[in-house]
Scaffold this active site. Structure first.
Site, PDB file in Angstrom:
ATOM      1  N   ASN A  38      82.833  39.347  43.641  1.00  0.00           N
ATOM      2  CA  ASN A  38      84.174  39.933  43.763  1.00  0.00           C
ATOM      3  C   ASN A  38      84.150  41.449  43.941  1.00  0.00           C
ATOM      4  O   ASN A  38      83.599  42.181  43.114  1.00  0.00           O
ATOM      5  CB  ASN A  38      84.956  39.574  42.492  1.00  0.00           C
ATOM      6  CG  ASN A  38      86.451  39.548  42.709  1.00  0.00           C
ATOM      7  OD1 ASN A  38      86.926  39.690  43.838  1.00  0.00           O
ATOM      8  ND2 ASN A  38      87.193  39.361  41.630  1.00  0.00           N
ATOM      9  N   HIS A 123      93.409  28.983  31.850  1.00  0.00           N
ATOM     10  CA  HIS A 123      94.058  30.200  31.380  1.00  0.00           C
ATOM     11  C   HIS A 123      95.557  30.000  31.134  1.00  0.00           C
ATOM     12  O   HIS A 123      96.232  29.379  31.946  1.00  0.00           O
ATOM     13  CB  HIS A 123      93.930  31.305  32.427  1.00  0.00           C
ATOM     14  CG  HIS A 123      92.515  31.700  32.714  1.00  0.00           C
ATOM     15  ND1 HIS A 123      92.191  32.714  33.572  1.00  0.00           N
ATOM     16  CD2 HIS A 123      91.331  31.232  32.222  1.00  0.00           C
ATOM     17  CE1 HIS A 123      90.868  32.843  33.620  1.00  0.00           C
ATOM     18  NE2 HIS A 123      90.333  31.950  32.822  1.00  0.00           N
ATOM     19  N   ARG A 148      92.615  29.426  27.203  1.00  0.00           N
ATOM     20  CA  ARG A 148      92.385  30.858  26.969  1.00  0.00           C
ATOM     21  C   ARG A 148      93.735  31.566  26.987  1.00  0.00           C
ATOM     22  O   ARG A 148      94.498  31.411  27.938  1.00  0.00           O
ATOM     23  CB  ARG A 148      91.488  31.413  28.073  1.00  0.00           C
ATOM     24  CG  ARG A 148      91.019  32.815  27.800  1.00  0.00           C
ATOM     25  CD  ARG A 148      90.340  33.424  29.003  1.00  0.00           C
ATOM     26  NE  ARG A 148      91.308  34.093  29.865  1.00  0.00           N
ATOM     27  CZ  ARG A 148      90.982  34.920  30.860  1.00  0.00           C
ATOM     28  NH1 ARG A 148      89.726  35.171  31.130  1.00  0.00           N
ATOM     29  NH2 ARG A 148      91.902  35.494  31.594  1.00  0.00           N
ATOM     30  N   TYR A 160      94.440  43.282  31.003  1.00  0.00           N
ATOM     31  CA  TYR A 160      93.598  42.274  31.638  1.00  0.00           C
ATOM     32  C   TYR A 160      94.118  40.859  31.350  1.00  0.00           C
ATOM     33  O   TYR A 160      94.515  40.546  30.236  1.00  0.00           O
ATOM     34  CB  TYR A 160      92.143  42.379  31.123  1.00  0.00           C
ATOM     35  CG  TYR A 160      91.384  41.146  31.490  1.00  0.00           C
ATOM     36  CD1 TYR A 160      90.889  40.994  32.778  1.00  0.00           C
ATOM     37  CD2 TYR A 160      91.262  40.082  30.598  1.00  0.00           C
ATOM     38  CE1 TYR A 160      90.274  39.815  33.167  1.00  0.00           C
ATOM     39  CE2 TYR A 160      90.647  38.906  30.977  1.00  0.00           C
ATOM     40  CZ  TYR A 160      90.165  38.777  32.262  1.00  0.00           C
ATOM     41  OH  TYR A 160      89.586  37.607  32.648  1.00  0.00           O
ATOM     42  N   ASP A 210      89.654  36.356  25.819  1.00  0.00           N
ATOM     43  CA  ASP A 210      88.707  37.225  26.538  1.00  0.00           C
ATOM     44  C   ASP A 210      89.017  38.684  26.225  1.00  0.00           C
ATOM     45  O   ASP A 210      90.084  39.194  26.580  1.00  0.00           O
ATOM     46  CB  ASP A 210      88.852  36.960  28.050  1.00  0.00           C
ATOM     47  CG  ASP A 210      87.727  37.597  28.857  1.00  0.00           C
ATOM     48  OD1 ASP A 210      86.977  38.418  28.298  1.00  0.00           O
ATOM     49  OD2 ASP A 210      87.615  37.265  30.058  1.00  0.00           O
ATOM     50  N   HIS A 212      87.150  41.074  27.340  1.00  0.00           N
ATOM     51  CA  HIS A 212      86.804  41.721  28.613  1.00  0.00           C
ATOM     52  C   HIS A 212      86.152  43.089  28.433  1.00  0.00           C
ATOM     53  O   HIS A 212      86.559  44.080  29.052  1.00  0.00           O
ATOM     54  CB  HIS A 212      88.042  41.803  29.525  1.00  0.00           C
ATOM     55  CG  HIS A 212      87.735  41.532  30.965  1.00  0.00           C
ATOM     56  ND1 HIS A 212      87.563  42.535  31.881  1.00  0.00           N
ATOM     57  CD2 HIS A 212      87.546  40.389  31.647  1.00  0.00           C
ATOM     58  CE1 HIS A 212      87.298  42.006  33.069  1.00  0.00           C
ATOM     59  NE2 HIS A 212      87.274  40.695  32.954  1.00  0.00           N
ATOM     60  N   GLU A 236      85.400  36.399  23.885  1.00  0.00           N
ATOM     61  CA  GLU A 236      84.527  36.581  25.045  1.00  0.00           C
ATOM     62  C   GLU A 236      84.295  38.061  25.308  1.00  0.00           C
ATOM     63  O   GLU A 236      85.241  38.861  25.219  1.00  0.00           O
ATOM     64  CB  GLU A 236      85.218  35.927  26.236  1.00  0.00           C
ATOM     65  CG  GLU A 236      84.488  36.039  27.533  1.00  0.00           C
ATOM     66  CD  GLU A 236      85.227  35.277  28.632  1.00  0.00           C
ATOM     67  OE1 GLU A 236      85.866  34.237  28.340  1.00  0.00           O
ATOM     68  OE2 GLU A 236      85.195  35.735  29.781  1.00  0.00           O
ATOM     69  N   GLU A 262      79.203  36.979  31.796  1.00  0.00           N
ATOM     70  CA  GLU A 262      79.686  36.827  33.174  1.00  0.00           C
ATOM     71  C   GLU A 262      79.258  37.959  34.109  1.00  0.00           C
ATOM     72  O   GLU A 262      79.238  37.764  35.313  1.00  0.00           O
ATOM     73  CB  GLU A 262      81.204  36.645  33.210  1.00  0.00           C
ATOM     74  CG  GLU A 262      81.967  37.862  32.761  1.00  0.00           C
ATOM     75  CD  GLU A 262      83.469  37.656  32.817  1.00  0.00           C
ATOM     76  OE1 GLU A 262      83.948  36.662  32.260  1.00  0.00           O
ATOM     77  OE2 GLU A 262      84.155  38.487  33.428  1.00  0.00           O
ATOM     78  N   ARG A 283      77.410  32.759  29.237  1.00  0.00           N
ATOM     79  CA  ARG A 283      78.398  32.597  30.303  1.00  0.00           C
ATOM     80  C   ARG A 283      77.936  33.078  31.678  1.00  0.00           C
ATOM     81  O   ARG A 283      78.756  33.416  32.526  1.00  0.00           O
ATOM     82  CB  ARG A 283      79.699  33.331  29.923  1.00  0.00           C
ATOM     83  CG  ARG A 283      80.361  32.751  28.696  1.00  0.00           C
ATOM     84  CD  ARG A 283      81.768  33.258  28.530  1.00  0.00           C
ATOM     85  NE  ARG A 283      82.663  32.724  29.525  1.00  0.00           N
ATOM     86  CZ  ARG A 283      83.116  33.383  30.579  1.00  0.00           C
ATOM     87  NH1 ARG A 283      82.754  34.623  30.811  1.00  0.00           N
ATOM     88  NH2 ARG A 283      83.938  32.800  31.417  1.00  0.00           N
ATOM     89  N   HIS A 312      80.975  30.874  33.408  1.00  0.00           N
ATOM     90  CA  HIS A 312      82.018  31.624  34.098  1.00  0.00           C
ATOM     91  C   HIS A 312      82.493  30.810  35.300  1.00  0.00           C
ATOM     92  O   HIS A 312      81.683  30.380  36.111  1.00  0.00           O
ATOM     93  CB  HIS A 312      81.369  32.937  34.583  1.00  0.00           C
ATOM     94  CG  HIS A 312      82.303  33.956  35.107  1.00  0.00           C
ATOM     95  ND1 HIS A 312      81.930  34.840  36.102  1.00  0.00           N
ATOM     96  CD2 HIS A 312      83.575  34.264  34.784  1.00  0.00           C
ATOM     97  CE1 HIS A 312      82.932  35.657  36.354  1.00  0.00           C
ATOM     98  NE2 HIS A 312      83.939  35.333  35.570  1.00  0.00           N
ATOM     99  N   ASP A 316      87.286  33.599  41.611  1.00  0.00           N
ATOM    100  CA  ASP A 316      86.497  34.418  42.534  1.00  0.00           C
ATOM    101  C   ASP A 316      85.073  33.895  42.708  1.00  0.00           C
ATOM    102  O   ASP A 316      84.236  34.554  43.326  1.00  0.00           O
ATOM    103  CB  ASP A 316      86.522  35.907  42.149  1.00  0.00           C
ATOM    104  CG  ASP A 316      86.239  36.190  40.691  1.00  0.00           C
ATOM    105  OD1 ASP A 316      87.199  36.314  39.909  1.00  0.00           O
ATOM    106  OD2 ASP A 316      85.065  36.303  40.330  1.00  0.00           O
ATOM    107  N   GLU A 339      84.656  27.133  32.311  1.00  0.00           N
ATOM    108  CA  GLU A 339      85.920  27.760  32.714  1.00  0.00           C
ATOM    109  C   GLU A 339      86.412  27.139  34.022  1.00  0.00           C
ATOM    110  O   GLU A 339      85.635  26.904  34.945  1.00  0.00           O
ATOM    111  CB  GLU A 339      85.708  29.267  32.916  1.00  0.00           C
ATOM    112  CG  GLU A 339      86.988  30.023  33.251  1.00  0.00           C
ATOM    113  CD  GLU A 339      86.747  31.524  33.442  1.00  0.00           C
ATOM    114  OE1 GLU A 339      85.590  31.923  33.698  1.00  0.00           O
ATOM    115  OE2 GLU A 339      87.716  32.284  33.336  1.00  0.00           O
ATOM    116  N   TRP A 402      86.448  48.201  32.364  1.00  0.00           N
ATOM    117  CA  TRP A 402      87.538  47.303  32.742  1.00  0.00           C
ATOM    118  C   TRP A 402      87.137  45.890  32.351  1.00  0.00           C
ATOM    119  O   TRP A 402      87.698  45.093  31.899  1.00  0.00           O
ATOM    120  CB  TRP A 402      87.812  47.350  34.255  1.00  0.00           C
ATOM    121  CG  TRP A 402      88.959  46.439  34.603  1.00  0.00           C
ATOM    122  CD1 TRP A 402      90.301  46.665  34.413  1.00  0.00           C
ATOM    123  CD2 TRP A 402      88.870  45.102  35.146  1.00  0.00           C
ATOM    124  NE1 TRP A 402      91.041  45.578  34.806  1.00  0.00           N
ATOM    125  CE2 TRP A 402      90.181  44.609  35.254  1.00  0.00           C
ATOM    126  CE3 TRP A 402      87.799  44.292  35.540  1.00  0.00           C
ATOM    127  CZ2 TRP A 402      90.466  43.334  35.752  1.00  0.00           C
ATOM    128  CZ3 TRP A 402      88.066  43.025  36.038  1.00  0.00           C
ATOM    129  CH2 TRP A 402      89.388  42.541  36.149  1.00  0.00           C
TER     130      TRP A 402
END
Ligand code: GCO
Ligand code: MG
Length: 402
Positions: A38, A123, A148, A160, A210, A212, A236, A262, A283, A312, A316, A339, A402
């Site tokens: 991605n 999700h 999630r 996020y 998550d 993130h 996560e 991930e 993951r 993961h 994407d 996931e 991020w």
């Protein structure tokens, strides 16, 4: 021997970008591999087209392990997401070919079904607590046993994981969007909405969250402790895993299970996390970590330490990469959860077939190989469009993970 006759790299954008490798053998068997990274799609496309494709021609399509080592050890420059995604695409395509030649779905070649189906989580999100609750109710209605949950943090625009429309798609702008971040606001808010989810829906489903990569190890320890009553299936990526050792601190303060991986791409990236039992779920994805061949080793290594898989599987990663993950999930003993986000509708016009969803589980296709067909004619209509993931900045303007 059935030698490789051609290797083509195809880029398409049915609502989002996907890079696909097509390997064709002299006997005319076609194998598909996912090479989607991605926001850096064309780097992998070039690596494959310019540097790997010429090496493949004439090589035996049946020698998967040898090919993996040739591409990994034979280049001198090892590891990293671009290289490992490119190798993954070749690896998947060769497993697809092997399955087609054998007349068997890939999971049968990996040892056969170790379970009846693949437990998946999807999700649910909301712009506020009310809309999160509505989304969870809708997801439960579809039979999901694991969910999630993410909610926009008041005052933190672009939190996020919050969907706008049917799917969450963070890579949507032609240059990176800059989003603000406040750790304090998140730490104050997230435990309260997760507790409300349990109050409203009880404990008869798995609840995931998550983080993130947003917290320091000590903040993550505090977060993990503050949600212990919520009994998360996992938190996560509580902190970036560049320093594997830092998870020891989180571990020593909380019993909330931890999932990581991930953004990592090789067994060496998770060696200490796993062997020192600093995490519970691994993951890495088949698409970004060297394909089925490498991931089988990752999961076998993790099995020694009672670390389970939690691959993961966002939108994407293309349906080819997802299918490869499901075949592997079926066959490994230490499977945890997979996931499953789903895809924008247009994606099904390009990628046909694949696993089927029923009542919280995915089932691999029984078609020989990975079970996905790529419609080149339709794909060619959707031209690549630059789409970047966002960048996060703290309230003082400095860049944050991020
Ligand atoms: C997940 C991920 C994704 C990533 C995305 C980046 O758990 O599914 O965190 O949503 O952000 O894959 O490309
Ligand atoms: Mg994640």
């Amino acid at each position: 021997m059935d030698a490789i006759a051609s290797a083509e790299v195809l880029v398409t954008c049915p609502a989002r970008n996907f890079v696909t490798l097509k390997i064709t053998t002299v006997d005319g068997v076609v194998g598909w591999g996912d090479a989607t990274l991605n926001g850096r799609e064309l780097a992998v496309a070039s690596y494959l087209r310019d540097h790997i494709a010429p090496l493949l021609i004439g090589r035996d399509s049946a020698r998967i392990e040898d090919m993996w080592n040739y591409l990994f050890r034979g280049v001198y420059w090892r590891k990293g997401p671009i290289t490992m995604t490119a190798i993954a695409a070749v690896d998947m395509a060769l497993w697809d070919i092997k399955g087609k030649v054998a007349g068997l779905p890939v999971y049968q070649l990996l040892g056969g079904a170790a379970r009846d189906g693949v437990l998946v989580y999807t999700h649910a999100s909301g712009t506020d607590i009310g809309s999160l609750m509505d989304d969870i109710a809708a997801v439960k209605e579809r039979g999901f046993k694991a969910i999630r949950a993410q909610t926009a943090v008041p005052g933190v625009e672009g939190t996020y994981g919050v969907k706008h429309g049917k799917y969450y798609e963070p890579a949507s702008t032609s240059l990176p969007e800059e989003q603000s971040w406040s750790t304090e606001a998140y730490l104050n808010f997230a435990p309260t909405y997760l507790a409300k989810v349990r109050e409203q829906f009880g404990f008869d489903f798995h609840l995931l969250h998550d983080v993130h990569h947003r917290l320091t190890p000590m903040e993550a320890a505090r977060f993990g402790r503050s949600v212990e009553d919520v009994k998360l299936f996992w938190m996560e990526d509580p902190t970036p895993a560049d320093n594997q050792e830092s998870f020891r601190l989180i571990r020593s303060h909380t019993t909330t299970p931890v999932a990581v991986g991930e953004v990592l791409s090789s067994i060496w990236d998770i060696q200490h996390l796993v062997s020192e039992q600093l995490i519970d779920y691994i993951r890495l994805s088949v698409t970004h970590a060297g394909g089925i061949t490498h991931m089988k080793k990752v999961f076998s290594f993790a099995e020694l330490y009672q670390v389970r898989s939690g691959s993961h599987g966002p939108s994407d990663i293309s349906p080819v990469g997802q299918a490869a993950a499901i075949h592997l999930d079926m066959a490994i003993p230490n499977f945890g959860i997979q996931e499953y986000m789903g895809y924008p509708d247009l994606v099904a016009d390009v990628f046909h077939g694949g696993p089927t969803y029923e009542d919280g589980y995915l089932h691999p296709s029984e078609v020989p190989g990975l079970g996905i067909d790529y419609d080149e004619e339709v794909a060619a209509k959707f031209e690549y469009a630059p789409k970047y993931l966002p960048v996060a900045r703290r309230l003082d303007g400095s860049v944050h993970d991020w």
